[in-house]
Design an enzyme around this catalytic site. Structure first.
Site, PDB file in Angstrom:
ATOM      1  CG  LEU A  37       2.814  -7.165  -5.652  1.00  0.00           C
ATOM      2  CD1 LEU A  37       3.576  -7.981  -4.562  1.00  0.00           C
ATOM      3  CD2 LEU A  37       3.674  -8.076  -7.321  1.00  0.00           C
ATOM      4  CG  ASP A 154     -13.531 -14.532   3.389  1.00  0.00           C
ATOM      5  OD1 ASP A 154     -15.172 -15.012   2.529  1.00  0.00           O
ATOM      6  OD2 ASP A 154     -13.102 -13.551   2.757  1.00  0.00           O
TER       7      ASP A 154
HETATM    8  P1  AMP Z   1      -5.129  -6.795  -0.938  1.00  0.00           P
HETATM    9  O1  AMP Z   1      -5.028  -6.123  -0.597  1.00  0.00           O
HETATM   10  O2  AMP Z   1      -4.806  -8.431  -0.174  1.00  0.00           O
HETATM   11  O3  AMP Z   1      -6.550  -7.743  -2.252  1.00  0.00           O
HETATM   12  O4  AMP Z   1      -4.355  -7.383  -2.426  1.00  0.00           O
HETATM   13  C1  AMP Z   1      -4.644  -7.266  -3.800  1.00  0.00           C
HETATM   14  C2  AMP Z   1      -4.396  -7.215  -5.390  1.00  0.00           C
HETATM   15  O5  AMP Z   1      -2.066  -7.700  -4.185  1.00  0.00           O
HETATM   16  C3  AMP Z   1      -4.002  -8.805  -4.547  1.00  0.00           C
HETATM   17  O6  AMP Z   1      -4.919  -9.375  -5.720  1.00  0.00           O
HETATM   18  C4  AMP Z   1      -2.872  -9.601  -5.160  1.00  0.00           C
HETATM   19  O7  AMP Z   1      -3.307  -9.264  -6.829  1.00  0.00           O
HETATM   20  C5  AMP Z   1      -1.652  -8.517  -5.159  1.00  0.00           C
HETATM   21  N1  AMP Z   1      -1.477  -8.921  -4.046  1.00  0.00           N
HETATM   22  C6  AMP Z   1      -1.593  -8.575  -2.144  1.00  0.00           C
HETATM   23  N2  AMP Z   1      -0.242  -9.241  -2.035  1.00  0.00           N
HETATM   24  C7  AMP Z   1       0.347 -10.211  -2.551  1.00  0.00           C
HETATM   25  C8  AMP Z   1       1.928 -10.676  -2.295  1.00  0.00           C
HETATM   26  N3  AMP Z   1       2.094 -11.151  -0.544  1.00  0.00           N
HETATM   27  N4  AMP Z   1       2.597 -11.513  -2.593  1.00  0.00           N
HETATM   28  C9  AMP Z   1       1.568 -11.243  -4.367  1.00  0.00           C
HETATM   29  N5  AMP Z   1       1.011 -10.317  -4.907  1.00  0.00           N
HETATM   30  C10 AMP Z   1       0.101  -9.665  -3.970  1.00  0.00           C
END
Ligand code: AMP
Length: 298
Positions: A37, A154
């Site tokens: 994702l 944030d």
């Molecule tokens: P993060 O490591 O939390 O920054 O996540 C990286 C990317 O994954 C984010 O920018 C979203 O595009 C995607 N992502 C993270 N968590 C979710 C979720 N619960 N549902 C859908 N996409 C997600």
């Protein structure tokens, strides 16, 4: 055609799945891993299906070695501790976590419509209805957080995801209780959402979140944040002076709301309850609450 006795409504089945996910000791074997994702700083996030049940989650994989390198294990513990206690339709649900030798896995609610940040880039800016809906949703979620003595600190489009019906989900509690030092923050991201009291090094309270939602409201309607400049020091100056300029596209109601949130003195900022009741928000918001699952039988 379904036998009434055996019929389990989907929402109830969902509640059972959530209970199962939250209560059990999990391992990678409990999931079928799907497409990635997104990519985070410490690992990737994958779509995953919980085996045997009809439930989709987001599985966030964090590499222990990378977290140790940046000394953020403590921050992750905080994030898990905070997010596992928050249950609100506009806060991304944290179901559970597990780990192996090298990785920590977070089992999270899946937000099918992805990041608000990308959506804003795609659309350029949002209209009054969409922005007011987000303002009501985020204010309600923050009201709930503040009641539990959790300050987010944030809020920005990069930390907001969108649910199945496009509803806002606050996603990242990484900075929430354990606020990073100013130096740390300025090094790792945007200054655009920093409130004056944090720049000036004063103590700060839950009212920092009021400033941030004022910046968010502006960015949603205009397409860029209000104090943006090419240099850090200029942005600092504009924030501390509250050098706020509205382009013509912003309606009078939105202008009124934003200027009542972007006040230098934290105590002068509009309360979350007053944001929800603000005439521009209440007349434009199209918020729809998800159906509440029936109460569990004893
Ligand atoms: P993060 O490591 O939390 O920054 O996540 C990286 C990317 O994954 C984010 O920018 C979203 O595009 C995607 N992502 C993270 N968590 C979710 C979720 N619960 N549902 C859908 N996409 C997600």
């Amino acid at each position: 055609s379904q036998n009434k006795e055996n019929y389990v409504p989907r929402s109830y089945l969902h509640t059972l799945t959530i209970d199962m996910l939250s209560a059990r000791k999990l391992s990678l074997d409990d999931f079928d891993i799907g497409r990635p994702l997104g990519k985070g700083k410490f690992g990737n996030v994958y779509l995953a299906k919980v085996k045997k049940v009809d439930a989709i989650v987001a599985l966030k994989v964090l590499f222990k070695s990378q977290m140790e390198k940046e000394s953020v294990e403590h921050q992750l513990r905080r994030e898990i501790e905070i997010q596992s206690h928050l249950k609100h339709p506009n806060i991304l649900r944290f179901y559970n976590y597990f780990h192996d030798q090298k990785r920590v896995f977070l089992v999270l609610e899946y937000a099918p419509r992805g990041e608000m940040y990308k959506e804003l880039q795609r659309c350029g800016r949002f209209d009054d209805q969409r922005t007011a809906t987000y303002m009501e949703e985020i204010s309600d979620a923050l009201l709930y957080c503040h009641e539990k003595k959790v300050i987010h600190r944030d809020i920005k489009p990069e930390n907001l995801l969108l649910g199945y019906r496009g509803e806002l989900k606050i996603a990242d509690f990484g900075w929430s209780v354990h606020a990073p030092s100013l130096r740390r923050r300025t090094m790792c991201g945007t200054l655009d959402y920093l409130p004056p009291e944090m720049i000036e090094g004063h103590t700060h309270s839950e009212k920092v979140d009021l400033w941030c939602i004022g910046v968010l409201c502006y960015e949603c309607l205009v397409g860029n944040p209000p104090f943006e400049t090419a240099s850090h020091s200029e942005t600092y100056k504009r924030i501390t002076k509250v050098d706020l300029k509205f382009p013509k596209v912003i309606s009078d109601g939105a202008r009124d709301l934003i200027s009542k949130l972007l006040r230098h003195s934290p105590t002068d900022r509009l309360s979350l309850k007053s944001v929800i009741d603000h005439p521009w928000v209440s007349s434009n918001s199209r918020r729809v609450l998800p159906p509440v699952p029936p109460a569990k039988k004893c």
